[in-house]
Design a protein around this motif. Structure first.
Motif, short mmCIF file in Angstrom:
data_model
loop_
_atom_site.label_atom_id
_atom_site.label_comp_id
_atom_site.label_asym_id
_atom_site.label_seq_id
_atom_site.Cartn_x
_atom_site.Cartn_y
_atom_site.Cartn_z
N VAL A 222 -9.62 -3.62 -19.14
CA VAL A 222 -9.08 -2.68 -20.22
C VAL A 222 -10.35 -1.77 -20.69
N GLN A 223 -10.08 -0.70 -20.86
CA GLN A 223 -11.26 0.25 -21.37
C GLN A 223 -10.74 0.87 -22.64
N LEU A 224 -11.57 0.94 -23.46
CA LEU A 224 -11.31 1.87 -24.69
C LEU A 224 -12.42 3.09 -24.51
N GLU A 225 -12.02 4.39 -24.95
CA GLU A 225 -12.72 5.57 -25.07
C GLU A 225 -12.43 6.17 -26.33
N SER A 226 -13.22 6.65 -26.84
CA SER A 226 -13.05 7.39 -28.38
C SER A 226 -14.05 8.13 -28.68
N SER A 227 -13.85 9.27 -29.22
CA SER A 227 -14.96 10.06 -29.70
C SER A 227 -14.56 10.69 -30.92
N ARG A 228 -15.40 11.39 -31.73
CA ARG A 228 -15.08 12.15 -32.86
C ARG A 228 -16.18 12.88 -33.21
N LYS A 229 -15.95 14.26 -33.64
CA LYS A 229 -16.86 15.03 -34.07
C LYS A 229 -17.04 15.10 -35.70
N LEU A 261 -11.68 3.91 -36.70
CA LEU A 261 -11.68 3.32 -35.34
C LEU A 261 -10.55 1.89 -35.91
N GLU A 262 -11.16 1.07 -36.88
CA GLU A 262 -10.40 0.02 -37.48
C GLU A 262 -9.19 0.17 -37.70
N GLU A 263 -8.85 1.41 -38.25
CA GLU A 263 -7.45 1.68 -38.52
C GLU A 263 -6.41 2.04 -37.39
N GLN A 264 -7.24 2.65 -36.44
CA GLN A 264 -6.38 2.93 -35.36
C GLN A 264 -5.91 1.62 -34.66
N TYR A 265 -7.03 0.70 -34.36
CA TYR A 265 -6.64 -0.56 -33.90
C TYR A 265 -5.54 -1.32 -34.66
N ALA B 183 -2.00 10.31 -30.91
CA ALA B 183 -1.79 11.65 -31.29
C ALA B 183 -2.52 12.23 -32.54
N ASN B 184 -3.17 11.15 -33.20
CA ASN B 184 -3.94 11.42 -34.19
C ASN B 184 -5.27 12.43 -34.25
N GLN B 185 -4.97 13.73 -34.73
CA GLN B 185 -6.05 14.71 -34.26
C GLN B 185 -7.37 14.51 -35.32
N SER B 186 -6.99 14.17 -36.22
CA SER B 186 -8.30 14.16 -37.31
C SER B 186 -9.28 12.97 -37.12
N SER B 187 -8.94 11.91 -36.30
CA SER B 187 -9.80 10.92 -36.21
C SER B 187 -10.33 11.16 -34.43
N VAL B 240 -16.38 -5.29 -28.78
CA VAL B 240 -17.55 -4.71 -28.35
C VAL B 240 -18.36 -3.74 -29.12
N VAL B 241 -17.14 -2.76 -29.74
CA VAL B 241 -17.81 -1.58 -30.29
C VAL B 241 -18.54 -2.10 -31.77
N PHE B 242 -17.82 -3.17 -32.19
CA PHE B 242 -18.37 -3.59 -33.47
C PHE B 242 -19.73 -4.51 -33.34
#
Lengths: 309, 273
Positions: A222-229, A261-265, B183-187, B240-242
């Motif tokens: 299982v893999q997570l990918e995330s990014s934000r500007k 990210l926490e909120e998304q989870y 689909a959350n664009q802002s984050s 992992v991220v945290f």
């Protein structure tokens, strides 16, 4: 049942350059920390040393820079990050902190030599003052927040600005990756902040991209990918250290990212996952298998009945 | 072959189709082994006669044609395509009806297909239950939360009856593959993808029929896999991220900051003594 691949396809060999391209693709997409295992596999499936060497020669420089790997400098002065911002040519990378140039062997992933940087690759003393102050604040932040992480600050525009009033850009890079096969996990955090400093306006404009990848593979994959500007502007005040001010903004925005990210989870369990499959049926009780058969028969009879009419 | 399977395991799940295609091109001699050992998202076909979608897998394939569970006809047309016996076909039809209701209740949409066949050793029978759901905004998503969202479940069940035909021995192997992007664009983009496989064996009385038993097992397994992904696998990626970047401000005894703080306090205490 017959095989899906027909006879004639079976013996159609790929051309050498196609094989190299496939080998390169696998190497470039290796998860953080796993490139050497992937390389071992690629060597086996290509079954041709010459083609493997070609694929490795093409893939590793790109992989190393894309993944911002850090290498130990042989003179003991620390780690050098391989990034596009410090790249002088294919095998030479600037380490702004030590004002030196690291010569690297991409395929072996080692730094073979360290030389003092040429003056033309370094910023003016004036810009270096800012760069140094950001780097000092950044090291403290990275030490606190990224266990084992690496960072660097490059001057990416206006390095020859000599005096107050000019405009120049510093690029802040943070990278932390981990790979623990024993715990079936690995991951990588990368953030790149372009900081445009305008001395006349006393402002720093920040444009940042954070990208994160995490991989967990115990009895699954299982893999997570995330990014934000992010974009932000901060006023540089007299008497206050510019580096501290800028790094404070970076730290704040990276914390904002982590909370989002926490909120998304947390939304995932309660809401998002429902779009794929509910925890319980719409009826909120387990499915009534014994009654369902009856139900489907009734549906069928009703259908036949209405068809006849 | 082992190196190829290792590559399939290491590549990001979102790229698994491309990884498989590359390996097939590179190792054509191993194509059938590669295809049978790596799970790929289910493909969909259309049964014109019944006006219904159905799912494709190795178990309803004969040559290049796939049999529909609704009309039992092959597409592209195949005159002498393999057919289940009349008895198994009846079970298959019932199973397709019942699993359609099951799917509606759990998935609020999607496509399901059940195929039943006689195994090579001629003992008992085997079935596979396939469920596919597109939970994206453009697909069957009800809440507009996903830009991309696919769920593919493959359950293969082998059934053997005991001599008195009182009990059935059920062996279930299930795989769930999923890929979602919120689909959350802002984050910014947030994607999770992956797959897990589990096995389960059970001896059950066939008093209520095989379909009931298969249904209950599949339902239990799907809940297990869903919970596993939700509670364990997603949670681990978050961990992992945290660990890579600690949530500053939240001090804990195990965090890096917490530990260095602890050290400082201990040192101070030592000094003040």
């Amino acid at each position: 049942m017959e095989d899906r691949i027909s006879e004639e396809d079976e013996y159609e060999e790929l051309a050498d350059d196609q094989k190299v391209a496939i080998g390169k693709w696998f190497l470039l997409n290796a998860p953080p920390g796993q490139v050497s295992q992937v390389a071992k596999d690629v060597r086996e499936v290509l079954m041709d040393e010459r083609l493997y060497d070609q694929a490795a020669k093409e893939a590793f420089p790109e992989y190393n820079v894309k993944n911002m790997i850090s290498l130990e400098m042989p003179d003991g002065s620390g780690q050098v990050l391989l990034t596009e911002f410090g790249q002088l040519d294919r095998s030479r990378y600037l380490d702004p902190r030590t004002a030196s140039v690291a010569v690297v062997d991409h395929v072996k992933q080692v730094c073979t030599e360290v030389r003092p940087a040429d003056d033309e690759d370094l910023p003016s003393a004036y810009v270096e003052g800012f760069r140094f102050s950001v780097d000092a604040a950044l090291m403290k932040y990275v030490d606190d927040a990224f266990q084992g992480g690496e960072c660097s600050v490059y001057c990416t525009k206006g390095k020859d600005v000599e005096k107050s009033g000019g405009e120049f850009e510093l690029t802040v890079v943070i990278c932390n990756s981990s790979y623990s096969p024993k715990n079936f996990r690995g991951g990588c955090w990368q953030s790149v902040w372009r900081v445009l400093i305008n001395e006349e306006l006393r402002t720093a404009t920040l444009q940042g991209t954070i990208s994160v990848n995490a991989h967990y593979f115990e009895e699954g994959n299982v893999q997570l990918e995330s990014s934000r500007k992010f974009n932000d502007t901060v006023t540089l005040q007299d008497g206050k250290d510019a580096g501290t001010t800028i790094v404070h903004v970076i730290e704040h925005l990276e914390s904002v990212y982590l909370s989002s990210l926490e909120e998304q989870y947390s939304n995932l369990s309660d809401r998002t996952f429902k779009e794929l499959r509910r925890k319980l049926p719409v009826t909120r009780t387990l499915f009534q298998w014994d009654k369902a058969l009856q139900l489907s028969l009734t549906r069928e009879i009703t259908r036949e009945f209405s068809n006849k009419r | 072959m082992e190196a190829a399977m290792d590559l399939m395991r290491r590549m990001p799940p979102s790229l698994s189709q491309q990884a498989l295609d590359s390996l097939l091109a590179l190792l054509p001699a191993h194509s059938s082994q590669l295809l049978s050992r790596s799970d790929q998202p289910l493909q969909v076909a259309w049964d014109e006669e019944f006006d219904k979608d159905y799912l494709l897998c190795d178990y309803n394939r004969d040559g290049d044609s796939y049999r529909s569970p609704w009309s039992s006809k092959y597409k592209p047309e195949l005159e002498d395509g393999v057919q289940p016996s009349a008895e198994l076909r009846k079970l298959e039809q019932e199973a397709n009806e019942v699993f359609s209701i099951y799917r509606d209740q759990y998935y609020e949409g999607g496509i399901s297909s059940v195929y039943v066949w006689e195994p090579e050793d001629g003992k008992g029978f085997a079935a596979c239950v396939l469920i596919k759901k597109d939970g994206s905004d453009a697909g069957d998503g009800r809440r507009g939360l996903l830009q991309e969202g696919s769920w593919d479940a493959i359950h293969v069940i082998e059934v053997k009856e005991d001599e008195d035909h009182q009990f059935g021995h059920y062996c279930l192997t299930s795989t769930v593959m999923l890929a979602l992007t919120t689909a959350n664009q802002s984050s910014g983009p947030f994607s999770l993808s992956g797959s897990i496989t589990r096995q389960m064996e059970s001896d059950l009385s066939i008093e209520n029929g095989h379909l009931c038993n298969i249904g209950r097992l599949v339902e239990e397994m799907e809940s297990k896999l869903r919970n596993g992904l939700d509670q364990v696998y997603f949670g681990k990626t978050k961990e992992v991220v945290f660990t890579l970047r600690e949530p500053l401000g939240v001090m804990s005894a195990t965090s890096h900051v917490g530990q260095s703080l602890q050290r400082m306090i201990v040192n101070d205490l030592g000094r003040s003594r």
